[in-house]
Write a protein that holds these residues in place. Structure first.
Motif, PDB file in Angstrom:
ATOM      1  N   SER A 391     -16.842   4.435   5.511  1.00  0.00           N
ATOM      2  CA  SER A 391     -15.510   4.089   5.117  1.00  0.00           C
ATOM      3  C   SER A 391     -15.818   3.526   3.655  1.00  0.00           C
ATOM      4  CB  SER A 391     -14.756   2.931   5.697  1.00  0.00           C
ATOM      5  OG  SER A 391     -14.110   3.804   7.068  1.00  0.00           O
ATOM      6  N   SER A 392     -15.151   3.924   2.652  1.00  0.00           N
ATOM      7  CA  SER A 392     -15.409   3.320   1.249  1.00  0.00           C
ATOM      8  C   SER A 392     -14.735   1.941   0.966  1.00  0.00           C
ATOM      9  CB  SER A 392     -15.324   4.178   0.191  1.00  0.00           C
ATOM     10  OG  SER A 392     -13.802   4.488   0.246  1.00  0.00           O
ATOM     11  N   ASP A 393     -15.204   1.215   0.022  1.00  0.00           N
ATOM     12  CA  ASP A 393     -14.465  -0.130  -0.122  1.00  0.00           C
ATOM     13  C   ASP A 393     -13.404   0.220  -1.176  1.00  0.00           C
ATOM     14  OD1 ASP A 393     -16.128  -1.500   1.501  1.00  0.00           O
ATOM     15  OD2 ASP A 393     -17.556  -1.933  -0.046  1.00  0.00           O
ATOM     16  N   ILE A 394     -11.968   0.236  -0.744  1.00  0.00           N
ATOM     17  CA  ILE A 394     -11.008   0.667  -1.499  1.00  0.00           C
ATOM     18  C   ILE A 394     -10.368  -0.654  -1.562  1.00  0.00           C
ATOM     19  CG2 ILE A 394      -8.945   2.015  -1.528  1.00  0.00           C
ATOM     20  CD1 ILE A 394     -11.359   3.627  -1.839  1.00  0.00           C
ATOM     21  N   PHE A 395      -9.849  -1.250  -2.669  1.00  0.00           N
ATOM     22  CA  PHE A 395      -9.173  -2.459  -3.139  1.00  0.00           C
ATOM     23  C   PHE A 395      -7.770  -1.924  -3.638  1.00  0.00           C
ATOM     24  CE2 PHE A 395     -13.207  -4.068  -2.603  1.00  0.00           C
ATOM     25  CZ  PHE A 395     -13.251  -4.921  -2.075  1.00  0.00           C
ATOM     26  N   ILE A 396      -6.640  -2.346  -3.212  1.00  0.00           N
ATOM     27  CA  ILE A 396      -5.444  -2.071  -3.722  1.00  0.00           C
ATOM     28  C   ILE A 396      -4.746  -3.191  -4.529  1.00  0.00           C
ATOM     29  CG2 ILE A 396      -2.999  -1.204  -3.060  1.00  0.00           C
ATOM     30  CD1 ILE A 396      -4.310   0.235  -0.951  1.00  0.00           C
ATOM     31  N   ALA A 397      -4.481  -3.076  -5.568  1.00  0.00           N
ATOM     32  CA  ALA A 397      -3.873  -4.130  -6.594  1.00  0.00           C
ATOM     33  C   ALA A 397      -2.458  -3.843  -6.750  1.00  0.00           C
ATOM     34  CB  ALA A 397      -4.493  -4.299  -7.934  1.00  0.00           C
ATOM     35  N   ILE A 398      -1.461  -4.755  -6.460  1.00  0.00           N
ATOM     36  CA  ILE A 398      -0.067  -4.891  -6.527  1.00  0.00           C
ATOM     37  C   ILE A 398       0.398  -5.429  -7.541  1.00  0.00           C
ATOM     38  CG2 ILE A 398       2.054  -5.121  -5.173  1.00  0.00           C
ATOM     39  CD1 ILE A 398       0.116  -3.003  -4.079  1.00  0.00           C
ATOM     40  N   SER A 399       1.448  -4.949  -8.255  1.00  0.00           N
ATOM     41  CA  SER A 399       2.119  -5.546  -9.353  1.00  0.00           C
ATOM     42  C   SER A 399       3.696  -5.753  -9.143  1.00  0.00           C
ATOM     43  CB  SER A 399       2.010  -4.660 -10.782  1.00  0.00           C
ATOM     44  OG  SER A 399       2.814  -5.328 -11.658  1.00  0.00           O
ATOM     45  N   SER A 400       4.216  -6.813 -10.042  1.00  0.00           N
ATOM     46  CA  SER A 400       5.615  -6.764  -9.592  1.00  0.00           C
ATOM     47  C   SER A 400       6.615  -5.867 -10.319  1.00  0.00           C
ATOM     48  CB  SER A 400       6.280  -8.159 -10.227  1.00  0.00           C
ATOM     49  OG  SER A 400       5.843  -8.090 -11.609  1.00  0.00           O
ATOM     50  N   GLN A 401       6.001  -4.687 -10.886  1.00  0.00           N
ATOM     51  CA  GLN A 401       6.693  -3.606 -11.608  1.00  0.00           C
ATOM     52  C   GLN A 401       6.712  -2.344 -10.608  1.00  0.00           C
ATOM     53  OE1 GLN A 401       8.034  -4.006 -14.555  1.00  0.00           O
ATOM     54  NE2 GLN A 401       7.271  -6.135 -14.762  1.00  0.00           N
ATOM     55  N   ASP A 402       7.853  -2.513 -10.121  1.00  0.00           N
ATOM     56  CA  ASP A 402       7.867  -1.489  -9.083  1.00  0.00           C
ATOM     57  C   ASP A 402       8.060  -0.054  -9.480  1.00  0.00           C
ATOM     58  OD1 ASP A 402       8.504  -0.175  -6.664  1.00  0.00           O
ATOM     59  OD2 ASP A 402      10.134  -1.050  -6.217  1.00  0.00           O
ATOM     60  N   PRO A 403       7.313   0.724  -9.112  1.00  0.00           N
ATOM     61  CA  PRO A 403       7.469   2.111  -9.829  1.00  0.00           C
ATOM     62  C   PRO A 403       8.316   2.988  -9.095  1.00  0.00           C
ATOM     63  CG  PRO A 403       5.160   2.120  -8.626  1.00  0.00           C
ATOM     64  CD  PRO A 403       6.023   0.698  -8.425  1.00  0.00           C
ATOM     65  N   CYS A 404       8.553   2.674  -7.874  1.00  0.00           N
ATOM     66  CA  CYS A 404       9.547   3.587  -7.229  1.00  0.00           C
ATOM     67  C   CYS A 404      10.354   2.577  -6.192  1.00  0.00           C
ATOM     68  CB  CYS A 404       8.686   4.648  -6.111  1.00  0.00           C
ATOM     69  SG  CYS A 404       7.226   4.122  -5.336  1.00  0.00           S
ATOM     70  N   SER A 405      11.408   3.287  -5.717  1.00  0.00           N
ATOM     71  CA  SER A 405      12.296   2.382  -4.960  1.00  0.00           C
ATOM     72  C   SER A 405      11.916   2.264  -3.364  1.00  0.00           C
ATOM     73  CB  SER A 405      13.491   3.247  -4.619  1.00  0.00           C
ATOM     74  OG  SER A 405      13.473   4.565  -4.048  1.00  0.00           O
ATOM     75  N   PHE A 406      12.313   1.417  -2.946  1.00  0.00           N
ATOM     76  CA  PHE A 406      11.843   1.052  -1.436  1.00  0.00           C
ATOM     77  C   PHE A 406      12.190   2.348  -0.614  1.00  0.00           C
ATOM     78  CE2 PHE A 406      13.181  -0.127   2.815  1.00  0.00           C
ATOM     79  CZ  PHE A 406      11.898  -0.643   3.445  1.00  0.00           C
ATOM     80  N   GLN A 410       9.269   4.088   1.708  1.00  0.00           N
ATOM     81  CA  GLN A 410       9.537   4.184   3.344  1.00  0.00           C
ATOM     82  C   GLN A 410       9.462   5.672   3.721  1.00  0.00           C
ATOM     83  OE1 GLN A 410       9.608   1.366   4.832  1.00  0.00           O
ATOM     84  NE2 GLN A 410       9.572   2.390   6.755  1.00  0.00           N
ATOM     85  N   ALA A 411       9.872   6.351   2.882  1.00  0.00           N
ATOM     86  CA  ALA A 411       9.835   7.906   3.250  1.00  0.00           C
ATOM     87  C   ALA A 411       8.701   8.428   3.277  1.00  0.00           C
ATOM     88  CB  ALA A 411      10.760   8.775   2.235  1.00  0.00           C
TER      89      ALA A 411
END
Length: 457
Positions: A391-406, A410-411
């Motif tokens: 498994s590679s080291d994958i880091f996920i960064a999150i911003s407050s700018q929501d590009p898509c709806s909840f 969820q879908a």
């Protein structure tokens, strides 16, 4: 050709032009089309889709290896040579060698004929399965389509560079299994043919013909050919799995950053899912046939070894040990490659769930007016891989700018939860759970045979 000329009331002249005859193509247009064709990489040009070995073709090493192994089916001559070599080395030579070997009565060694005949059947059977699998692949798909290189231009630069690295080291798996076993087989055949005698019917002058030397060369060539063909299909399957793992790593990178698009992730996963389904469909007969052949041969060898009371030595059972190691190594190469990519496919659900949770949490905090949270600066990151080496080291960064709806996110998570399979065999996922089941089944059979042999003895 100009038909007519008319003048309007406003003084404007209208000229009706009608061109007839053949269309003229200018030299500049041809130069532009040739230049555009030259800018396309050779690997992606349709004219190089199947058979030709070119200087800058990334699959040139594969094509050269197939030609040297007499597996080039790109022409009628290549097919004829391929089938002739296969018939000679995979069928004729094993049958002749099994029928012509005689152990002199003065030889101090034990009788190796039973073990030798037992080994010939699974070797030739696996070679037949692998050869006809390759023939079907080359006739139906071609090498580029078999490795899913047609859609390489749609992948990221990270995936394309990874493809080059994986293609360069593809034959290391084959060399790591074939070369050590070849030297051991060479030592065994030298001892074997220096002890036995070759007898052929209707041979008027056997003392003037080095039958042992000729049969030694033919048997060794047959062993290399049959082993190489079987391992080549195993390497191609493992290579296909490794290339799809690179695409999963590219899919993981779509979750990074601040503007992850659920639609782009969905489309990429659908493409990878289709390629995994095609891979499963192409190789399922090969995997099941190899599993049945190896299981039958191994338990036949176990019964034969336990049934004989003679002393076991490298002379009379060396072939059995070498071929068992080779066939199990090649088969586990396929199983581990399939289990690895299935593990990656199943792990994408966890990554998508964490991504959805962090984006939702960041959006909720911004809505509450908390502008100083770490997620607003894109500083929230976590390791999406597991602790294993594959498994590679994958880091996920999150911003407050929501590009898509909840609802969209969820879908996407719900879709990934119901479409997280990797390599399958008629609907059964070839993952670690199936490997544990196969091991338990084989181990139970071994214990059952041992119990019967002990009771009977």
């Amino acid at each position: 050709m100009i038909n007519n000329t008319s003048t309007t009331s406003g003084g404007d002249t209208l000229v009706d032009v009608h061109c007839s005859g053949p269309r003229v193509t200018f030299t500049e247009e041809n130069d532009r089309s040739d230049q555009a064709q030259a800018n396309v990489p050779l690997l992606l040009q349709p004219s190089y889709a199947r058979s030709k070995s070119l200087l800058f073709d990334e699959l040139r090493n594969f094509r050269m290896s197939l030609r040297w192994c007499a597996l080039d089916h790109s022409s009628c001559t290549g097919k004829f040579v391929s089938y002739f070599v296969f018939t000679l080395l995979a069928i004729v030579v094993p049958v002749v060698s099994s029928l012509s070997v005689r152990v002199p009565s003065s030889a101090p060694a034990d009788d190796p004929i039973s073990y030798n005949k037992l080994v010939q059947f699974p070797e030739s059977a696996l070679a037949c399965i692998a050869f006809f699998t390759l023939s079907r692949f080359f006739k139906t798909y071609g090498l580029r389509q078999l490795l899913f290189l047609d859609g390489l231009q749609d992948d990221s630069l990270f995936v394309r560079r990874g493809y080059s690295r994986v293609l360069d080291k593809a034959f290391r798996y084959l060399a790591c299994i074939l070369l050590p076993s070849f030297f051991v087989e060479l030592a065994h055949k030298i001892i074997f043919f220096s002890t036995v005698r070759i007898w052929l019917p209707n041979s008027s002058s056997p003392h003037n013909i080095p039958l042992n030397a000729i049969m030694f060369v033919l048997v060794l060539a047959s062993w290399v050919y049959r082993t190489g063909v079987f391992l080549l299909v195993c390497v191609l399957f493992r290579l296909t799995c490794e290339l799809q793992i690179l695409r999963f790593e590219g899919l993981h990178k779509l979750f990074e950053g601040c503007v992850s698009d659920a639609g782009a992730i969905f489309r990429e996963h659908v493409r990878i899912k289709k390629q995994l389904s095609l891979t499963s469909h192409r190789y399922r007969i090969f995997i099941i046939s190899c599993l049945v052949t190896i299981t039958v041969s191994q338990f036949g060898a176990l019964l034969l070894v336990l049934g004989f009371k003679t002393r076991k030595s490298f002379f009379n059972s060396g072939d059995l040990v070498i071929w068992s190691a080779v066939q199990l190594s090649g088969f586990f190469l396929c199983l581990l490659g399939a289990a690895r990519i299935t593990h990656r496919a199943q792990g994408i659900v966890s990554i998508a769930t964490r991504w959805n949770m962090n984006v939702t949490s960041a959006s909720a905090r911004v809505d509450q007016g908390k502008n100083n949270v770490p997620e607003a600066d894109g500083s929230v990151a976590f390791n999406a891989g597991d602790s294993e080496s594959d498994s590679s080291d994958i880091f996920i960064a999150i911003s407050s700018q929501d590009p898509c709806s909840f609802q969209t996110r969820q879908a996407l998570v719900a879709y990934l939860q119901h479409n997280n399979g990797g390599i399958t065999l008629f609907g059964f996922a070839l993952d670690r759970g199936l490997l544990h089941t196969l091991f338990a089944f084989e181990f139970s059979l071994v214990l059952w045979i041992l119990s019967k042999v002990v009771v009977l003895s």
